[in-house]
Design a protein around this motif. Structure first.
Motif, PDB file in Angstrom:
ATOM      1  N   PHE A 237      36.736  34.282  43.807  1.00 40.89           N
ATOM      2  CA  PHE A 237      37.054  32.914  43.400  1.00 40.89           C
ATOM      3  C   PHE A 237      36.621  31.905  44.463  1.00 40.89           C
ATOM      4  CE2 PHE A 237      39.986  29.290  43.239  1.00 40.89           C
ATOM      5  CZ  PHE A 237      39.799  28.872  41.933  1.00 40.89           C
ATOM      6  N   ILE A 238      36.761  32.295  45.741  1.00 48.35           N
ATOM      7  CA  ILE A 238      36.376  31.370  46.812  1.00 48.35           C
ATOM      8  C   ILE A 238      34.941  31.602  47.281  1.00 48.35           C
ATOM      9  CG2 ILE A 238      38.743  31.083  47.594  1.00 48.35           C
ATOM     10  CD1 ILE A 238      38.224  33.045  49.819  1.00 48.35           C
ATOM     11  N   GLY A 239      34.197  32.438  46.556  1.00 53.26           N
ATOM     12  CA  GLY A 239      32.778  32.611  46.831  1.00 53.26           C
ATOM     13  C   GLY A 239      32.427  33.688  47.831  1.00 53.26           C
ATOM     14  N   LEU A 240      33.384  34.563  48.175  1.00 60.14           N
ATOM     15  CA  LEU A 240      33.112  35.611  49.161  1.00 60.14           C
ATOM     16  C   LEU A 240      33.033  37.004  48.544  1.00 60.14           C
ATOM     17  CD1 LEU A 240      35.357  34.464  52.149  1.00 60.14           C
ATOM     18  CD2 LEU A 240      32.882  34.238  51.891  1.00 60.14           C
ATOM     19  N   GLY A 241      33.134  37.078  47.228  1.00 60.19           N
ATOM     20  CA  GLY A 241      33.058  38.368  46.556  1.00 60.19           C
ATOM     21  C   GLY A 241      31.783  38.492  45.765  1.00 60.19           C
ATOM     22  N   ALA A 242      31.921  38.933  44.507  1.00 58.13           N
ATOM     23  CA  ALA A 242      30.757  39.026  43.633  1.00 58.13           C
ATOM     24  C   ALA A 242      30.134  37.645  43.452  1.00 58.13           C
ATOM     25  CB  ALA A 242      31.179  39.604  42.281  1.00 58.13           C
ATOM     26  N   GLN A 243      28.824  37.612  43.500  1.00 62.63           N
ATOM     27  CA  GLN A 243      28.119  36.339  43.448  1.00 62.63           C
ATOM     28  C   GLN A 243      27.593  36.042  42.046  1.00 62.63           C
ATOM     29  OE1 GLN A 243      27.816  34.246  46.411  1.00 62.63           O
ATOM     30  NE2 GLN A 243      29.480  35.708  46.736  1.00 62.63           N
ATOM     31  N   PRO A 244      27.558  34.758  41.660  1.00 65.70           N
ATOM     32  CA  PRO A 244      26.988  34.369  40.366  1.00 65.70           C
ATOM     33  C   PRO A 244      25.549  34.880  40.266  1.00 65.70           C
ATOM     34  CG  PRO A 244      28.113  32.531  41.399  1.00 65.70           C
ATOM     35  CD  PRO A 244      28.035  33.610  42.429  1.00 65.70           C
ATOM     36  N   PRO A 245      25.108  35.254  39.080  1.00 64.22           N
ATOM     37  CA  PRO A 245      25.782  35.128  37.771  1.00 64.22           C
ATOM     38  C   PRO A 245      26.591  36.364  37.366  1.00 64.22           C
ATOM     39  CG  PRO A 245      23.517  35.784  37.432  1.00 64.22           C
ATOM     40  CD  PRO A 245      23.698  35.683  38.933  1.00 64.22           C
ATOM     41  N   SER A 246      27.119  37.099  38.318  1.00 64.80           N
ATOM     42  CA  SER A 246      27.892  38.298  38.002  1.00 64.80           C
ATOM     43  C   SER A 246      29.073  37.955  37.090  1.00 64.80           C
ATOM     44  CB  SER A 246      28.421  38.934  39.296  1.00 64.80           C
ATOM     45  OG  SER A 246      29.338  39.973  39.005  1.00 64.80           O
ATOM     46  N   PRO A 247      29.363  38.807  36.091  1.00 64.31           N
ATOM     47  CA  PRO A 247      30.498  38.542  35.198  1.00 64.31           C
ATOM     48  C   PRO A 247      31.840  39.019  35.759  1.00 64.31           C
ATOM     49  CG  PRO A 247      29.317  40.477  34.436  1.00 64.31           C
ATOM     50  CD  PRO A 247      28.537  39.935  35.618  1.00 64.31           C
ATOM     51  N   GLU A 248      31.924  39.154  37.073  1.00 64.69           N
ATOM     52  CA  GLU A 248      33.210  39.531  37.680  1.00 64.69           C
ATOM     53  C   GLU A 248      34.216  38.423  37.399  1.00 64.69           C
ATOM     54  OE1 GLU A 248      36.441  40.146  40.340  1.00 64.69           O
ATOM     55  OE2 GLU A 248      35.072  38.430  40.497  1.00 64.69           O
ATOM     56  N   TRP A 249      35.448  38.803  37.085  1.00 66.17           N
ATOM     57  CA  TRP A 249      36.415  37.828  36.567  1.00 66.17           C
ATOM     58  C   TRP A 249      36.765  36.738  37.566  1.00 66.17           C
ATOM     59  CZ3 TRP A 249      40.065  42.084  34.221  1.00 66.17           C
ATOM     60  CH2 TRP A 249      39.423  42.644  33.092  1.00 66.17           C
ATOM     61  N   GLY A 250      36.868  37.075  38.838  1.00 65.98           N
ATOM     62  CA  GLY A 250      37.169  36.058  39.836  1.00 65.98           C
ATOM     63  C   GLY A 250      36.060  35.030  39.939  1.00 65.98           C
ATOM     64  N   ALA A 251      34.815  35.497  39.860  1.00 67.22           N
ATOM     65  CA  ALA A 251      33.673  34.578  39.895  1.00 67.22           C
ATOM     66  C   ALA A 251      33.630  33.713  38.646  1.00 67.22           C
ATOM     67  CB  ALA A 251      32.374  35.377  40.035  1.00 67.22           C
ATOM     68  N   MET A 252      33.975  34.299  37.491  1.00 70.78           N
ATOM     69  CA  MET A 252      34.022  33.525  36.255  1.00 70.78           C
ATOM     70  C   MET A 252      35.116  32.463  36.323  1.00 70.78           C
ATOM     71  SD  MET A 252      33.516  36.504  33.364  1.00 70.78           S
ATOM     72  CE  MET A 252      33.751  35.332  32.023  1.00 70.78           C
ATOM     73  N   LEU A 253      36.236  32.824  36.896  1.00 67.48           N
ATOM     74  CA  LEU A 253      37.332  31.874  37.056  1.00 67.48           C
ATOM     75  C   LEU A 253      36.920  30.722  37.957  1.00 67.48           C
ATOM     76  CD1 LEU A 253      40.320  31.418  36.282  1.00 67.48           C
ATOM     77  CD2 LEU A 253      40.947  32.658  38.353  1.00 67.48           C
ATOM     78  N   SER A 254      36.153  31.038  38.998  1.00 67.56           N
ATOM     79  CA  SER A 254      35.674  30.002  39.910  1.00 67.56           C
ATOM     80  C   SER A 254      34.725  29.045  39.202  1.00 67.56           C
ATOM     81  CB  SER A 254      34.971  30.654  41.104  1.00 67.56           C
ATOM     82  OG  SER A 254      34.462  29.675  41.989  1.00 67.56           O
ATOM     83  N   ASP A 255      33.839  29.596  38.352  1.00 69.72           N
ATOM     84  CA  ASP A 255      32.919  28.739  37.594  1.00 69.72           C
ATOM     85  C   ASP A 255      33.677  27.823  36.636  1.00 69.72           C
ATOM     86  OD1 ASP A 255      30.713  29.803  38.828  1.00 69.72           O
ATOM     87  OD2 ASP A 255      30.309  31.279  37.250  1.00 69.72           O
TER      88      ASP A 255
END
Length: 298
Positions: A237-255
């Protein structure tokens, strides 16, 4: 004659094994806990969806259609579309495999290392115990998410580094639980009898101590998966995990946080899935604790 008496004493002094020896009894105890049943069923469903879901989704996780950008949920897009026109439902299904992969793998790594350190610390004691436990105390001095954040900041943002970070901060929990259980089992008479019979430390640890400390370990494994998923989602969510455009849920929540007022569904559905998965593992872990508790009345 003396050898036979010793063997009989060893068997009679051996405590009841808390492992799941009777699956029918175990299932009956789990079935009495409705929360555990619901959690277990949901976990099985999540695993099945993670395995076969990506092959049956109506759209690809990276497929863009700007004509439906930020569209609300509909018959064509069950969870709506995001700011790039990607189907949110398809991305969540694809992201389920990533989320469970991070949770299971990081927990598995931390459980192996933590169990080894805990059982060695508890069995040998003295300076070995002091050194290992002081290291664990240092790791425990930092909040888990803060320690994971520091590790990922050093290693760099990626899914693999998130797994490493989550595994490292989870090690002390397993080490302390296993150490405490080992100290309790080590004091029992049948362990002394095994030593008197000349059993090696390796045999005593892995054949007699480890099987008798699996109950709290299994429960902690289940609960740690939930913690790992929540931590990994937070880092993404804060950009330190899976990076866009990955469909990881935290990244999707961040978008989706940038469109929370105009198109709240973009953030709502990934957040909802995180809550459901974490809740399922937690209530299932609580049910396991009740079923595997040797003090629980049948």
């Amino acid at each position: 004659m003396t050898q036979e008496v010793t063997n009989d004493a060893t068997i009679s002094n051996q405590p009841p094994n808390p492992r799941i020896n009777n699956w029918k009894t175990f299932y009956r105890k789990i079935r009495k806990n409705r929360g555990a049943m619901v959690g277990g069923i949901l976990i099985v469903v999540f695993i099945i969806v993670a395995l076969i879901g990506p092959y049956v989704t109506p759209y690809g996780p990276y497929e863009q259609d700007y004509s439906v950008r930020l569209d609300n949920p509909s018959a064509d897009h069950w969870f709506g579309a995001d700011h790039h026109g990607r189907d949110i439902f398809s991305r969540i299904i694809h992201g389920m495999g990533i989320t469970l992969y991070i949770g299971f793998l990081s927990t598995f790594i931390s459980a192996i290392i933590g169990t080894f350190l805990g059982i060695i610390s508890g069995y040998y004691g003295k300076s070995t115990d002091a050194i290992i436990m002081r290291i664990m105390d240092v790791l425990l001095a930092f909040p888990g998410i803060l320690l994971a954040l520091a590790i990922v900041s050093v290693l760099g943002p990626s899914t693999q580094n998130v797994i490493i970070a989550v595994a490292i901060f989870s090690i002390p929990v397993f080490a302390r639980i296993v150490r405490g259980s080992t100290l309790s089992v080590k004091k029992l008479e049948y362990i002394d009898a095994q030593k008197a019979l000349g059993a090696s430390d390796f045999r005593i640890i892995f054949m007699h101590i480890f099987p008798n400390i699996t109950s709290p370990l299994i429960v902690q494994l289940t609960l740690s998966v939930a913690t790992a998923i929540l931590t990994a989602s937070g880092l993404s969510f804060i950009g330190l995990g899976a990076q866009p455009p990955s469909p990881e849920w935290g990244a999707m929540l961040s978008d989706g946080r940038n469109y929370i007022f105009d198109a709240g569904h973009v953030a709502f559905f990934p957040g909802l899935m995180i809550v459901i998965v974490v809740l399922a593992f937690n209530i299932f872990g609580d049910g396991l604790r009740d079923a595997l508790d040797p003090k629980m009345k049948s």
